[in-house]
Design an enzyme around this catalytic site. Structure first.
Site, mmCIF file in Angstrom:
data_model
loop_
_atom_site.group_PDB
_atom_site.id
_atom_site.type_symbol
_atom_site.label_atom_id
_atom_site.label_comp_id
_atom_site.label_asym_id
_atom_site.label_seq_id
_atom_site.Cartn_x
_atom_site.Cartn_y
_atom_site.Cartn_z
ATOM 1 C CE1 TYR A 141 -19.911 47.928 -39.993
ATOM 2 C CE2 TYR A 141 -18.019 46.264 -40.460
ATOM 3 C CZ TYR A 141 -18.519 47.871 -40.460
ATOM 4 O OH TYR A 141 -18.007 48.872 -40.668
ATOM 5 C CG ASP A 236 -22.460 46.861 -31.743
ATOM 6 O OD1 ASP A 236 -21.545 46.549 -32.605
ATOM 7 O OD2 ASP A 236 -23.105 48.074 -31.490
ATOM 8 C CE LYS A 264 -25.968 51.574 -37.712
ATOM 9 N NZ LYS A 264 -25.538 51.921 -39.129
HETATM 10 P P1 KE4 Z 1 -20.252 53.288 -37.714
HETATM 11 O O1 KE4 Z 1 -18.708 53.369 -37.330
HETATM 12 O O2 KE4 Z 1 -20.576 53.062 -39.276
HETATM 13 O O3 KE4 Z 1 -20.799 54.497 -37.100
HETATM 14 O O4 KE4 Z 1 -20.861 52.249 -36.836
HETATM 15 C C1 KE4 Z 1 -20.228 50.643 -36.927
HETATM 16 C C2 KE4 Z 1 -21.179 49.936 -36.313
HETATM 17 C C3 KE4 Z 1 -21.312 49.250 -35.265
HETATM 18 N N1 KE4 Z 1 -21.929 48.323 -34.819
HETATM 19 C C4 KE4 Z 1 -23.271 47.984 -35.384
HETATM 20 C C5 KE4 Z 1 -24.119 46.932 -34.827
HETATM 21 C C6 KE4 Z 1 -23.187 48.614 -36.827
HETATM 22 O O5 KE4 Z 1 -24.576 48.046 -37.572
HETATM 23 C C7 KE4 Z 1 -22.500 49.521 -37.346
HETATM 24 C C8 KE4 Z 1 -22.746 50.053 -38.825
HETATM 25 N N2 KE4 Z 1 -23.694 49.670 -39.556
HETATM 26 C C9 KE4 Z 1 -23.492 49.579 -40.774
HETATM 27 C C10 KE4 Z 1 -24.728 49.043 -41.674
HETATM 28 N N3 KE4 Z 1 -25.479 48.018 -41.156
HETATM 29 C C11 KE4 Z 1 -23.297 51.194 -41.240
HETATM 30 C C12 KE4 Z 1 -23.419 51.214 -43.030
HETATM 31 C C13 KE4 Z 1 -21.862 51.516 -43.530
HETATM 32 O O6 KE4 Z 1 -20.869 50.806 -43.124
HETATM 33 O O7 KE4 Z 1 -21.758 52.321 -44.462
#
Ligand code: KE4
Length: 420
Positions: A141, A236, A264
């Site tokens: 993701y 990523d 994060k």
């Molecule tokens: P954000 O846009 O949520 O800050 O980051 C997206 C993203 C990009 N790349 C990786 C590897 C990620 O894991 C994420 C976001 N992670 C999820 C949980 N695994 C966020 C939780 C959510 O969607 O509420």
């Protein structure tokens, strides 16, 4: 009001009652817990309960909730102005710190989320190479920009679909999807389409189908194959960055991608994302180059102050060995208890990241992860919640041990787990 009452009220004005789908508990059933406050490893809920948190807001809280030094610098910075939409000395110092801790990043651009970081990095790769197509991996993701919501992981897995409505076929026609850890599949795509591929994007250690580590040679093979065909390799590291050391995972293993995305941890709990790499690529970005990318709150002083302090603490305190020891204690304990009780599960762990997979066999890709017993995961989630432990409400996520956890917290977790 308690969590159930808040959730009922929320659903009237917020779609699904949540601002992010994975919080809806679709993966585990029941009513989402409403958090009221957090300090260290503990959170207080709207139900008057106290929980020990192993979700850590999905990854940013490697130092635990509301670390004093971070809160203090946020308060101080905010008092001097919340945002300027103009350059600040602080954003330059932050960029210098990031590029010092991540030597592969000669230049870095700050944004406000991981999604923005990845979306911008893909656009930059397309602009730099003049090519359109990308390769991603099933179950990884990378945020919710259109062309990456194809065979994605995380919250798309608890909704039963791994692609999203509303995404134009034109956006996804340019995306090839390969199974994670399947280098041969990538080589096959590159054999036919190598000169059309702008980028291959991968989570070096996958965290959105549960914790899935790269098999030997997978990442190295991607580096070689992309260099050969002129595609950019994007790591990523929104989850991995500063997770196992005060740098990127790529730097730790001596593999240099062309671009890295971050999020994060680098925000310390405030909204920050970043992307960076070699100067010759980054200089394609506006205002220097033709690839446009922008943001009202990019480099926001309050968020940057939180991120800067967090990275300084990680650099100076280096809690990583402690976190690894606690993570291993937890995973070894879960695996021992599963053996003793004949439970059909094993716990994957790396550093502070862990995922109990509800099947005995190892998990190397999304198909393996989807073969796990999600009902059993849900039972585990609610059992632990009822015993005062909060883990991610989905079997397709990673739980986190932070620098604030102690051996006592781990042993208490295992004691509760033993009552499963
Ligand atoms: P954000 O846009 O949520 O800050 O980051 C997206 C993203 C990009 N790349 C990786 C590897 C990620 O894991 C994420 C976001 N992670 C999820 C949980 N695994 C966020 C939780 C959510 O969607 O509420």
């Amino acid at each position: 009001m308690n969590s159930a009452q808040w959730f009922e009220r929320a659903q009237k004005v917020i779609p699904g009652g949540v601002n992010s789908p994975v919080r809806a508990f679709n993966g585990v059933g029941g009513t989402p817990v409403y958090f009221k406050s957090g300090k260290g490893v503990k959170v207080q809920t709207e139900d008057g309960t106290e929980l020990i948190d192993f979700c850590g807001s999905w990854g940013p809280l490697i130092l635990g909730h509301a670390r004093d030094e971070v809160v203090d610098v946020v308060a101080k910075t905010a008092a001097d102005g919340l945002t300027f939409g103009a350059n600040t000395a602080l954003e330059t110092e932050f960029a210098e710190l990031i590029t010092t801790l991540i030597p592969e990043m000669e230049m870095v651009r700050l944004v406000s989320s991981g999604t923005e970081a990845v979306m911008s990095a893909i656009r930059l790769a397309r602009g730099y190479t003049g090519r359109r197509k990308i390769i991603k991996f099933d179950g990884c993701y990378h945020g919710h920009s259109d062309y990456l919501l194809v065979a994605a992981g995380s919250g798309l897995l608890t909704g039963g679909s791994t692609s999203s409505a509303g995404v134009s076929p034109a956006a996804t026609e340019e995306v090839f999807v390969a199974p994670y850890n399947d280098l041969a599949a990538v080589q096959k795509i590159l054999k036919t389409h190598g000169d059309e591929i702008a980028a291959v994007i991968v989570e070096p250690i996958a965290g959105n189908m549960g914790l899935v580590e790269p098999v030997a040679g997978f990442l190295e093979g991607l580096r070689e194959a992309t260099a050969e065909c002129g595609a950019l390799l994007i790591f990523d590291e929104v989850i991995n960055g500063f997770r196992l050391g005060a740098t990127t995972f790529g730097h730790t293993i001596g593999l240099e991608p062309d671009l890295t995305t971050l999020g994060k941890i680098i925000g310390g709990g405030m909204p920050i994302g970043a992307f960076g790499g070699r100067a010759e690529i980054m200089k394609q970005l506006a205002p220097l180059g033709p690839v446009y990318q922008a943001g009202t709150l990019s480099g926001n002083p309050v968020a940057v102050a939180a991120g800067m302090k967090t990275l300084e603490l990680l650099r100076d305190e280096s809690p990583y060995l402690k976190i690894e020891i606690l993570g291993k204690r937890l995973a070894d304990g879960i695996n021992r208890i599963a053996e003793e009780k004949g439970l059909n599960l094993h716990c994957a762990q790396r550093g502070g990241m862990f995922t109990p997979f509800f099947r005995k066999e190892a998990v190397h890709n999304l198909d393996d992860s989807k073969a796990c017993d999600q009902k059993a995961h849900a039972t585990y989630f609610h059992h632990m919640l009822n015993h005062g432990f909060y883990t991610p409400p989905s079997g397709f996520e990673v739980a986190f041990v932070s620098a604030a956890h102690t051996t006592e917290d781990i042993d208490a977790f295992l004691e509760a787990f033993e009552k499963m």
